[in-house]
Design a protein around this motif. Structure first.
Motif, PDB file in Angstrom:
ATOM      1  N   UNK A  36       0.795  -1.168  -0.045  1.00  0.00           N
ATOM      2  CA  UNK A  36       0.168   0.119   0.082  1.00  0.00           C
ATOM      3  C   UNK A  36       0.853   1.348  -0.262  1.00  0.00           C
ATOM      4  N   UNK A  37       2.128   1.127   0.557  1.00  0.00           N
ATOM      5  CA  UNK A  37       2.905   2.449   0.641  1.00  0.00           C
ATOM      6  C   UNK A  37       3.433   2.421  -1.085  1.00  0.00           C
ATOM      7  N   UNK A  38       3.526   1.649  -1.740  1.00  0.00           N
ATOM      8  CA  UNK A  38       3.743   1.795  -3.251  1.00  0.00           C
ATOM      9  C   UNK A  38       2.443   2.596  -3.854  1.00  0.00           C
ATOM     10  N   UNK A  39       1.320   2.249  -3.659  1.00  0.00           N
ATOM     11  CA  UNK A  39       0.184   2.623  -4.159  1.00  0.00           C
ATOM     12  C   UNK A  39      -0.128   4.097  -3.803  1.00  0.00           C
ATOM     13  N   UNK A  40       0.110   4.283  -2.602  1.00  0.00           N
ATOM     14  CA  UNK A  40      -0.030   5.615  -2.130  1.00  0.00           C
ATOM     15  C   UNK A  40       1.075   6.558  -2.588  1.00  0.00           C
ATOM     16  N   UNK A  41       2.161   6.249  -2.670  1.00  0.00           N
ATOM     17  CA  UNK A  41       3.201   7.123  -3.438  1.00  0.00           C
ATOM     18  C   UNK A  41       2.949   7.352  -5.002  1.00  0.00           C
ATOM     19  N   UNK A  42       2.415   6.448  -5.638  1.00  0.00           N
ATOM     20  CA  UNK A  42       1.920   6.586  -6.882  1.00  0.00           C
ATOM     21  C   UNK A  42       0.832   7.512  -6.970  1.00  0.00           C
TER      22      UNK A  42
END
Length: 77
Positions: A36-42
């Motif tokens: 989810x951290x990657x999704x949030x950063x995107x």
């Protein structure tokens, strides 16, 4: 600078698209096996999405690239 603006517009579109389907980041994380951290950063525009990652995210949302990009305006402001 235009790349940064595009990245932010893209991320906002991804967030709006996800929210319009009533999905949380957590649901996409579980369905797509993407942190989810990657999704949030995107979504915030602080990280770019690879094609593979975008495909996984969209598949987790139950949609296709065609549907996602159908109403995305990639033109410069």
């Amino acid at each position: 600078m235009k790349d940064v603006a595009f990245q932010k517009r893209f991320g906002q579109h991804l967030r709006d698209f996800r929210e319009s389907r009533g999905l949380s980041i957590r649901q996409v994380e579980i369905n797509g096996e993407i942190d989810r951290a990657i999704i949030s950063k995107i979504e915030t525009g602080s990280q770019t999405a690879t094609l593979v990652t975008l495909h996984k995210i969209l598949k987790a949302m139950g949609t296709t690239e065609s549907e996602f990009f159908a109403d995305f305006d990639s033109s410069d402001d």
